[in-house]
Design a protein around this motif. Structure first.
Motif, short mmCIF file in Angstrom:
data_model
loop_
_atom_site.label_atom_id
_atom_site.label_comp_id
_atom_site.label_asym_id
_atom_site.label_seq_id
_atom_site.Cartn_x
_atom_site.Cartn_y
_atom_site.Cartn_z
N LEU A 129 0.23 -6.65 -5.38
CA LEU A 129 -0.65 -7.56 -6.10
C LEU A 129 -1.96 -6.86 -6.47
O LEU A 129 -2.45 -6.98 -7.60
CB LEU A 129 -0.93 -8.80 -5.24
N GLY A 130 -2.54 -6.14 -5.51
CA GLY A 130 -3.77 -5.41 -5.78
C GLY A 130 -3.58 -4.35 -6.84
O GLY A 130 -4.45 -4.15 -7.70
N ARG A 131 -2.44 -3.68 -6.80
CA ARG A 131 -2.16 -2.66 -7.82
C ARG A 131 -2.05 -3.28 -9.20
O ARG A 131 -2.57 -2.74 -10.19
CB ARG A 131 -0.87 -1.92 -7.46
N ARG A 132 -1.39 -4.42 -9.31
CA ARG A 132 -1.23 -5.07 -10.62
C ARG A 132 -2.57 -5.56 -11.16
O ARG A 132 -2.83 -5.47 -12.36
CB ARG A 132 -0.25 -6.24 -10.51
N ILE A 133 -3.41 -6.09 -10.27
CA ILE A 133 -4.75 -6.51 -10.70
C ILE A 133 -5.53 -5.31 -11.23
O ILE A 133 -6.19 -5.37 -12.28
CB ILE A 133 -5.49 -7.20 -9.55
N GLY A 134 -5.44 -4.22 -10.49
CA GLY A 134 -6.13 -3.01 -10.92
C GLY A 134 -5.61 -2.47 -12.24
O GLY A 134 -6.40 -2.04 -13.10
N GLY B 270 -5.80 -7.82 7.43
CA GLY B 270 -4.79 -6.85 7.01
C GLY B 270 -4.37 -7.06 5.57
O GLY B 270 -4.23 -6.10 4.80
N LEU B 271 -4.16 -8.31 5.20
CA LEU B 271 -3.78 -8.62 3.82
C LEU B 271 -4.91 -8.27 2.84
O LEU B 271 -4.66 -7.75 1.74
CB LEU B 271 -3.41 -10.09 3.68
N CYS B 272 -6.13 -8.55 3.25
CA CYS B 272 -7.28 -8.21 2.42
C CYS B 272 -7.38 -6.69 2.22
O CYS B 272 -7.63 -6.22 1.10
CB CYS B 272 -8.55 -8.76 3.04
N SER B 273 -7.17 -5.95 3.30
CA SER B 273 -7.19 -4.49 3.21
C SER B 273 -6.08 -3.98 2.31
O SER B 273 -6.28 -3.04 1.52
CB SER B 273 -7.05 -3.87 4.61
N ALA B 274 -4.90 -4.59 2.42
CA ALA B 274 -3.78 -4.19 1.56
C ALA B 274 -4.09 -4.45 0.09
O ALA B 274 -3.76 -3.65 -0.78
CB ALA B 274 -2.52 -4.93 1.98
N LEU B 275 -4.73 -5.58 -0.18
CA LEU B 275 -5.09 -5.91 -1.56
C LEU B 275 -6.03 -4.86 -2.15
O LEU B 275 -5.84 -4.39 -3.28
CB LEU B 275 -5.74 -7.29 -1.60
N LEU B 276 -7.04 -4.48 -1.38
CA LEU B 276 -7.99 -3.48 -1.84
C LEU B 276 -7.34 -2.10 -1.95
O LEU B 276 -7.65 -1.34 -2.89
CB LEU B 276 -9.19 -3.42 -0.90
N ALA B 277 -6.44 -1.78 -1.00
CA ALA B 277 -5.75 -0.49 -1.08
C ALA B 277 -4.86 -0.43 -2.32
O ALA B 277 -4.79 0.59 -3.00
CB ALA B 277 -4.92 -0.28 0.18
N GLY B 278 -4.19 -1.54 -2.61
CA GLY B 278 -3.37 -1.59 -3.82
C GLY B 278 -4.20 -1.45 -5.08
O GLY B 278 -3.81 -0.76 -6.03
N PHE B 279 -5.37 -2.06 -5.08
CA PHE B 279 -6.29 -1.94 -6.22
C PHE B 279 -6.70 -0.48 -6.42
O PHE B 279 -6.80 0.01 -7.55
CB PHE B 279 -7.52 -2.82 -5.99
N GLY B 280 -6.91 0.22 -5.31
CA GLY B 280 -7.30 1.63 -5.40
C GLY B 280 -6.18 2.52 -5.93
O GLY B 280 -6.45 3.60 -6.45
N MET B 281 -4.92 2.08 -5.77
CA MET B 281 -3.78 2.85 -6.26
C MET B 281 -3.51 2.63 -7.75
O MET B 281 -2.65 3.27 -8.34
CB MET B 281 -2.52 2.48 -5.48
N ALA B 282 -4.23 1.72 -8.36
CA ALA B 282 -3.93 1.33 -9.73
C ALA B 282 -4.17 2.45 -10.74
O ALA B 282 -3.61 2.43 -11.84
CB ALA B 282 -4.76 0.10 -10.12
N ALA B 283 -4.99 3.43 -10.39
CA ALA B 283 -5.25 4.53 -11.33
C ALA B 283 -4.00 5.34 -11.62
O ALA B 283 -3.89 5.95 -12.68
CB ALA B 283 -6.36 5.42 -10.78
N ASN B 284 -3.06 5.34 -10.67
CA ASN B 284 -1.80 6.06 -10.88
C ASN B 284 -0.80 5.12 -11.54
O ASN B 284 -0.47 4.07 -10.99
CB ASN B 284 -1.26 6.54 -9.53
#
Length: 258
Positions: A24-29, A194-208
């Motif tokens: 979800l975080g990756r898609r938002i990013g 944990g879910l909040c951290s996962a969301l932010l980690a996914g957002f950080g992966m969005a550049a790839n």
């Protein structure tokens, strides 16, 4: 005695939730990057660092508390074995021809104390054994008082009854130790952070533009495993991590009661 049979389901739900929030975080990013490709979000690093640090502290303190309570439970088993052994040895101070009945009660009592914890996670059976051990405590106390009064020796009375009092008190301590756990709110907060951290980690992966399943699954699995171990240590009569090795001290004591 309170036991928690849900460590594995909790960890599995945590793992799946983290994978979902990473995606979800990756898609938002990715969506934000597509809308404004020329502008990178500012201040994100500080927010991510603060949330990850808070989550790390929560994991560390929860693990530390669980490990501390685990050690306390092991020490209580040893303390109880010592208290029962001391009381058993002080029976030698009583009249020899009157010791037989009391020693039989001690053997039955030790069997009940061992069975109380061996029956877990069958809570009903463990509670029945606990009730039996308490009833035997009362009978041992009454018998000991009668024998001490018959001997009429103050020193013997103080030693025998003092040792029995310590033996009885440790029962309460061990029972309480099995019931002392963090409030559910702590594990709920751990789950949410944990879910909040996962969301932010996914957002950080969005550049790839491509997903790195190795990082996604590895991150989720590592955190879920840590949480599983914490809960497993917290309830050591149920999961993979147990205090049953220390129970051998009580069994050795019972074997020595000839």
């Amino acid at each position: 005695m309170l036991m928690d049979p849900e460590s594995a389901p909790f960890a599995i739900a945590f793992f799946l939730g983290m994978v979902l929030f990473l995606e979800l975080g990756r898609r938002i990013g990715r969506r934000m990057h597509a809308d404004t490709p020329e502008r990178a979000p500012t201040g994100v690093g500080a927010v991510e660092g603060a949330v990850f640090a808070l989550f790390g502290l929560l994991l560390a303190f929860t693990f530390s508390g669980a490990a501390s309570r685990f050690d306390d439970r092991r020490h209580l088993i040893i303390d109880e074995a010592n208290d029962i052994g001391t009381a058993w040895s002080y029976l030698d101070l009583l009249p020899v021809n009157e010791q037989g009945r009391l020693r039989d009660l001690f053997r039955a009592y030790t069997d009940a104390r061992i069975a109380t914890f061996e029956k877990l996670p069958d809570v009903a059976a463990a509670e029945a054994e606990l009730a039996r051990s308490i009833a035997l405590q009362d009978e041992i106390w009454k018998q000991a008082i009668a024998l001490c009064e018959a001997k009429k020796d103050t020193a013997t009375t103080n030693l025998v009854l003092g040792a029995l009092n310590e033996m009885n008190n440790i029962t309460t301590s061990r029972t309480a130790a099995t019931r002392i756990h963090p409030p559910p709110t702590i594990f709920g907060l751990l789950f949410a952070m944990g879910l909040c951290s996962a969301l932010l980690a996914g957002f950080g992966m969005a550049a790839n533009p491509k997903r790195s399943w190795l990082h996604i699954l590895g991150f989720a699995a590592a955190i879920a495993l840590c949480v599983y171990v914490i809960r497993d240590i917290e309830y050591p009569r149920l999961g993979l991590i147990r205090v049953t090795a220390t129970d051998q001290v009580m069994k050795d004591l019972r074997a020595s009661m000839k």
